[in-house]
Each structure stands twice: as C-alpha cells, then as structure tokens.
Motif scaffolding. Structure first.
Motif, PDB file in Angstrom:
ATOM      1  N   ALA A  19      -9.478 -16.921  72.885  1.00 46.53           N
ATOM      2  CA  ALA A  19     -10.339 -16.200  73.800  1.00 46.53           C
ATOM      3  C   ALA A  19     -10.327 -14.716  73.491  1.00 46.53           C
ATOM      4  O   ALA A  19      -9.313 -14.160  73.113  1.00 46.53           O
ATOM      5  N   GLU A  20     -11.484 -14.091  73.695  1.00 42.95           N
ATOM      6  CA  GLU A  20     -11.593 -12.682  73.368  1.00 42.95           C
ATOM      7  C   GLU A  20     -12.009 -11.846  74.569  1.00 42.95           C
ATOM      8  O   GLU A  20     -12.347 -10.675  74.429  1.00 42.95           O
ATOM      9  N   ASP A  21     -12.001 -12.443  75.740  1.00 46.68           N
ATOM     10  CA  ASP A  21     -12.251 -11.658  76.926  1.00 46.68           C
ATOM     11  C   ASP A  21     -11.500 -12.280  78.094  1.00 46.68           C
ATOM     12  O   ASP A  21     -11.056 -13.410  78.043  1.00 46.68           O
ATOM     13  N   VAL A  22     -11.375 -11.492  79.152  1.00 47.89           N
ATOM     14  CA  VAL A  22     -10.567 -11.922  80.289  1.00 47.89           C
ATOM     15  C   VAL A  22     -11.191 -13.105  80.990  1.00 47.89           C
ATOM     16  O   VAL A  22     -10.497 -13.943  81.548  1.00 47.89           O
ATOM     17  N   GLU A  23     -12.532 -13.225  80.939  1.00 49.00           N
ATOM     18  CA  GLU A  23     -13.203 -14.293  81.662  1.00 49.00           C
ATOM     19  C   GLU A  23     -12.694 -15.658  81.254  1.00 49.00           C
ATOM     20  O   GLU A  23     -12.602 -16.565  82.062  1.00 49.00           O
ATOM     21  N   SER A  24     -12.394 -15.816  79.960  1.00 48.82           N
ATOM     22  CA  SER A  24     -12.016 -17.135  79.469  1.00 48.82           C
ATOM     23  C   SER A  24     -10.626 -17.540  79.930  1.00 48.82           C
ATOM     24  O   SER A  24     -10.235 -18.677  79.764  1.00 48.82           O
ATOM     25  N   LYS A  25      -9.875 -16.592  80.496  1.00 45.13           N
ATOM     26  CA  LYS A  25      -8.514 -16.917  80.916  1.00 45.13           C
ATOM     27  C   LYS A  25      -8.426 -17.279  82.388  1.00 45.13           C
ATOM     28  O   LYS A  25      -7.440 -17.827  82.829  1.00 45.13           O
ATOM     29  N   ALA A  54     -28.675 -14.668  78.025  1.00 44.21           N
ATOM     30  CA  ALA A  54     -27.268 -14.689  78.434  1.00 44.21           C
ATOM     31  C   ALA A  54     -26.362 -14.182  77.326  1.00 44.21           C
ATOM     32  O   ALA A  54     -25.425 -13.407  77.578  1.00 44.21           O
ATOM     33  N   GLY A  55     -26.630 -14.579  76.091  1.00 42.78           N
ATOM     34  CA  GLY A  55     -25.815 -14.128  74.967  1.00 42.78           C
ATOM     35  C   GLY A  55     -25.956 -12.635  74.716  1.00 42.78           C
ATOM     36  O   GLY A  55     -24.962 -11.943  74.461  1.00 42.78           O
ATOM     37  N   LEU A  56     -27.188 -12.124  74.792  1.00 46.19           N
ATOM     38  CA  LEU A  56     -27.395 -10.689  74.584  1.00 46.19           C
ATOM     39  C   LEU A  56     -26.729  -9.873  75.689  1.00 46.19           C
ATOM     40  O   LEU A  56     -26.133  -8.818  75.424  1.00 46.19           O
ATOM     41  N   CYS A  57     -26.832 -10.351  76.921  1.00 46.45           N
ATOM     42  CA  CYS A  57     -26.171  -9.654  78.034  1.00 46.45           C
ATOM     43  C   CYS A  57     -24.662  -9.643  77.844  1.00 46.45           C
ATOM     44  O   CYS A  57     -24.000  -8.621  78.102  1.00 46.45           O
ATOM     45  N   LYS A  58     -24.107 -10.748  77.353  1.00 43.33           N
ATOM     46  CA  LYS A  58     -22.669 -10.824  77.143  1.00 43.33           C
ATOM     47  C   LYS A  58     -22.214  -9.874  76.040  1.00 43.33           C
ATOM     48  O   LYS A  58     -21.207  -9.166  76.177  1.00 43.33           O
ATOM     49  N   ARG A  87     -19.782  -4.712  74.477  1.00 42.99           N
ATOM     50  CA  ARG A  87     -19.853  -3.423  73.784  1.00 42.99           C
ATOM     51  C   ARG A  87     -19.591  -2.273  74.747  1.00 42.99           C
ATOM     52  O   ARG A  87     -18.891  -1.309  74.412  1.00 42.99           O
ATOM     53  N   ARG A  88     -20.158  -2.362  75.960  1.00 39.73           N
ATOM     54  CA  ARG A  88     -19.908  -1.311  76.950  1.00 39.73           C
ATOM     55  C   ARG A  88     -18.427  -1.241  77.311  1.00 39.73           C
ATOM     56  O   ARG A  88     -17.871  -0.151  77.485  1.00 39.73           O
ATOM     57  N   SER A  89     -17.790  -2.402  77.418  1.00 42.45           N
ATOM     58  CA  SER A  89     -16.372  -2.422  77.749  1.00 42.45           C
ATOM     59  C   SER A  89     -15.553  -1.743  76.660  1.00 42.45           C
ATOM     60  O   SER A  89     -14.629  -0.965  76.941  1.00 42.45           O
ATOM     61  N   LYS A  90     -15.876  -1.998  75.407  1.00 37.89           N
ATOM     62  CA  LYS A  90     -15.154  -1.361  74.301  1.00 37.89           C
ATOM     63  C   LYS A  90     -15.372   0.153  74.293  1.00 37.89           C
ATOM     64  O   LYS A  90     -14.462   0.931  74.040  1.00 37.89           O
ATOM     65  N   GLN A  91     -16.638   0.553  74.572  1.00 38.73           N
ATOM     66  CA  GLN A  91     -16.919   1.991  74.616  1.00 38.73           C
ATOM     67  C   GLN A  91     -16.165   2.666  75.748  1.00 38.73           C
ATOM     68  O   GLN A  91     -15.662   3.793  75.584  1.00 38.73           O
ATOM     69  N   ASP A  92     -16.067   1.991  76.887  1.00 38.03           N
ATOM     70  CA  ASP A  92     -15.315   2.551  78.009  1.00 38.03           C
ATOM     71  C   ASP A  92     -13.840   2.708  77.656  1.00 38.03           C
ATOM     72  O   ASP A  92     -13.208   3.722  77.991  1.00 38.03           O
ATOM     73  N   VAL A  93     -13.310   1.717  76.967  1.00 43.03           N
ATOM     74  CA  VAL A  93     -11.904   1.792  76.554  1.00 43.03           C
ATOM     75  C   VAL A  93     -11.688   2.954  75.602  1.00 43.03           C
ATOM     76  O   VAL A  93     -10.724   3.724  75.732  1.00 43.03           O
TER      77      VAL A  93
END
Length: 485
Positions: free
Chosen positions: A218-224, A446-450, A455-461
């Motif tokens: 998994a590469e995001d928190v949602e999957s956990k 849905a895929g483009l939104c994800k 990408r926004r999450s990475k930029q915020d980090v």
C-alpha cells in the motif's frame, strides 16, 4: 499435503467437487436460445428475450438475501439439496413443459438454484480448518469451471460431429443434474455456521502476515484503514459476547454494523462499486449473447459454434484469473486507471459484437470480454477479501452481488422487458456497450482525482518539511554554544 493432517476433510471436499462438476456440466447451456426458438419449443425471439429471460434476473434478486440467511441458519446442507432439486426441476421442465408461462416458471427455479450458489461456496468453511480454506476453495472453484467448460465442449462436439438434436443435449444435461442431486445427501451436516450457530472461538482472525503483506504494498493511508485493521479481521465485539446461537434480530444488527464499518473504507468501496456495476453489465451481455448470435447466424440455416466459444471463454477466463498473481501492477496506486482502461476494452468488445455483424468477430469479442471480466473480478475479489474475516467476506460479496442484481433488474425492466421499452437485441447491446463506456469514464475521473490528491499531499509534505526542520533544529544546535562556553 491438504488431507494428510485431517482425513475428515477428504470426504466433503470430494463430494463437493463431484457436485460442482456435474451440476455445471450442461451441454445444452450454449444452445438454450436456439432450443427455445426451435421446433421443440417454438417460441418467438420476443417471448424468449423480452418475457422469459428477465424472470431469472428478478427471481435471483428476490431470493438472494432470503437464501443467504437461510443458508447460514440451516447450516448449508439443506440449501445445497434445495439447489440440486431446483436444477433437476429446471431441466425436467425444459425437457417436458411447453408454453411461455412454463418457461417463465422454469426461469424462476433456475434463479432459485443460482441464488443457492452461496451454500456451495460457504459449506466448506464450516467443516474445514482455516489453514485449508485457500486450497479447498481453489479445488471447488476450479472443478466448477472445468465442469462448465467440459459441458460446453461436449455439447458442441455432439452437435457438430454426432449431429444429435438439441433435445438430446437437454436429456444429457438433466442426467448430469440427476447425478449431482445425489452428492449433497452424503455430505456431513455442519454443527456451526458463520452467524446463527457460532462455535466457541469462531471469531477467527485472518493471519496478520497476509494483512502485513498487503500493507507493505500500500502506498497511502487509505489502504490501511480499515481493510488491514484488526477490527475488520474479527467479528463485532458485541456478537462475541452473545450466545453461540444468535437470533435473527441479533444477526441482522451485526450484519448492518459490519456493513457500515466495511463500506467506510474508500479502497473497498471503489472496488465494490466496480464489482456491482461491471457484474450487472456482464450478466446482461452473457445472458443475451446467444440471442445476438442467433440473429447474426440463425441456427436453422447455419451450423453454430456456441459451445466452442463458451469453452474457450471459460478456459481463458480461468487462465486470466490465475495470471492475476503475476501481474506487476500496484493496484493501490493504479487500480482505478486499470479499471478504466479494461472497462473501456470491455465496452469496445460489446460494440464490436453489436455493430459489425460478423459472427467470428462477435465470437472473438465475446471471448475477450469474458476473459477481461474474469481477470478484473479476480483482482477485485482479492483486493476486497485480502484481510477481511470470513463473516465480512460473505457480507461484502453478498452486498456487492445484490447491488449488481438490483442494477441488472432496473436495466432489464427498462431495456429488455416488454413492460418497459422491450428493445430489439441489437439496440440492447448498443446500450450495454455505452454502459461499460460510462463505467470507464467514472473510473478515469476517480483515478485522476486520486493521482491529483496524492500529488497535492506530496507537495504539502515538501512545503512543510523546511519549516519542520527549522523548528526542530534549535534543540539540537543550541546546546552546543553553551557547552563551548
């Protein structure tokens, strides 16, 4: 070895495999439309397509949830016997009964048998230890696919080589159903079930290793959360505190609580939405493909090869399902976009079947369509069930199937049934192609939104990391001048 440690597993597994093989050995199945419209039944295309076939969809939908509860309450075996009886009644009527009303009643009994499939695939979990679930499930599923493929191939060979009548294929199918009818009576009666008759310690947990393996990918928190959370791998705590024999109200409350908890998980919800939407369209295409073929290449004028097509599509579908484990795809990251691309491929297959009017292209597109669906439904099954307990596994799959049937019933009422538009078969398939195109667009968005959200999450980090470094640096740097002083 599977049976080395516990020989009691051997008997029910062998009996289930015998039952699964012969109940799916149906040489007449690929030629059902030709048989109903032929001299034996003498029904019109409108009667078959618009008034008889829809009854299966409605009865399947109406019976699915009651059969689901009855299967668990009666501990599986009685429902298996009911399914075997339903199949025998179906093919006795197909052989002997005449008229549209009789064929509609036949479709009801077939819907009863189809809804009872839940008993076949859940019985084994009540008599086999969890360590054997995966292998025994593989045996049972493989033998049903093999029985279906063998039946289609036998039917085609008898029709093309031996030149037997379609009526004789129905007799062979009835004989196979009669053989299958015997097997469930010798199955041992389970003493426990998932909901109504829980044994002590039945709140089994999936091995944490499988959940951990999925988490590593998994590469995001949602999957956990909550797919790999401990609370999804166990039964509700309230149900554990109850007695081993739960009442109907307790079971319904537990199912509803589990339903709410499971579908809060966004990855599970996404795969479930695709499951319901695609399965609805898949049922429609598979159910009415023979009517399309009959229009393109009438069986009373040409030799037809439906049996070969069904055999090949079943075997390729099984092969595609086996190859899923070897695909180097990060489903967590690219799942929605893969669903978009392959749903678009399914849409193209349906459009080709409908528009070009060539039976060989129609056959080829049908094979590709079924193989693609089998691949994706296998991925969806794994993604949903990777770390769910058996209780929630049954619940989620049951809900997804129910939603698929609900959508299919609505589509059937509007498009197929003579009560609705009662469209001709070519227009129906044009709509089915557009339906899969819409599914593709939904998952593209849905895929483009994800991806955009990721990408926004990475930029915020990245944007916050310098600030965090500055605020964290004084405690490690400031003591140094003090020490020098």
């Amino acid at each position: 070895m599977l049976f080395g440690a516990n020989m009691s597993v051997l008997r029910p597994t062998l009996l289930l495999c015998v039952y699964g093989f012969f109940s799916n050995l149906r040489p007449s199945e690929p030629f059902l439309t030709a048989y109903l419209m032929g001299p034996d039944k003498n029904l019109t295309e409108t009667q078959v397509v618009n008034e008889i076939y829809p009854i299966w969809t409605y009865s399947y939908l109406a019976l699915l949830f009651p059969i689901f509860l009855a299967t668990d309450y009666l501990c599986y075996k009685p429902v298996l016997v009911l399914q075997a009886t339903g199949l025998v009644v179906t093919y006795v009527m197909l052989l002997k009964a005449q008229g549209m009303l009789a064929m509609q009643l036949l479709e009801f009994f077939f819907g009863l048998a189809t809804a009872s499939d839940v008993a076949y695939f859940s019985y084994i979990y009540s008599v086999v230890e969890p360590a054997h679930y995966q292998r025994v499930t593989g045996y049972c599923r493989s033998v049903t696919l093999f029985g279906s493929a063998a039946g289609s191939l036998i039917g085609q060979l008898l029709l093309s080589v031996a030149k037997v009548r379609l009526l004789h294929l129905v007799i062979i199918t009835l004989t196979s159903a009669a053989v299958a009818f015997v097997a469930p009576w010798f199955l041992p009666m389970p003493k426990r079930s998932l909901f109504f008759h829980k044994s002590p310690g039945a709140a089994e947990e999936r091995p944490r290793s499988s959940g951990a393996a999925l988490t590593e990918k998994a590469e995001d928190v949602e999957s956990k959360v909550p797919l790999n959370a401990t609370d999804v791998s166990t039964i509700s705590q309230s149900s554990e505190a109850e007695s081993h024999n739960s009442g109907l109200v307790d079971v319904l409350r537990m199912l509803f609580d589990d339903f709410l908890q499971c579908y809060r998980c966004r990855p599970l919800l996404a795969w479930s939405v695709w499951w319901a939407l695609a399965t609805c369209g898949y049922f429609q295409v598979v159910n009415y493909a023979q009517a399309l073929w009959e229009n393109i290449r009438p069986s009373h004028e040409h030799e037809i090869y439906n049996g070969y097509v069904e055999t090949l599509s079943t075997l390729l579908g099984a092969l595609a399902a086996l190859l899923v484990g070897y695909l180097p795809v990060s489903w967590t990251l690219w799942g929605e976009l893969v669903l978009c691309v392959l749903s678009l491929l399914m849409a193209i297959c349906v459009f080709v079947m409908d528009a070009l009017g060539d039976i060989w292209l129609c056959y080829s597109s049908y094979v590709l369509f079924r193989a693609t669906y089998m691949l994706l439904i296998t991925v969806a099954t794994y993604q949903i069930a990777a770390s769910l307990s058996m209780q929630r596994y049954a619940l989620v799959f049951g809900v997804n199937t129910f939603m698929a049937l609900l959508l299919q019933s609505l589509l059937t009422v509007v498009v197929v049934d003579s009560v609705g538009l009662g469209l001709d078969i070519f227009t129906q398939f044009l709509i089915y192609g557009g339906y899969f195109a819409v599914i593709s667009v939904v998952f593209l968005l849905a895929g483009l939104c994800k991806l955009a959200s990721r990408r926004r999450s990475k930029q915020d980090v990245l944007a916050n990391s310098p600030t965090e470094t500055e605020s964290d640096s004084p405690p490690s740097v400031m003591p140094e001048p003090a020490d020098d002083g």
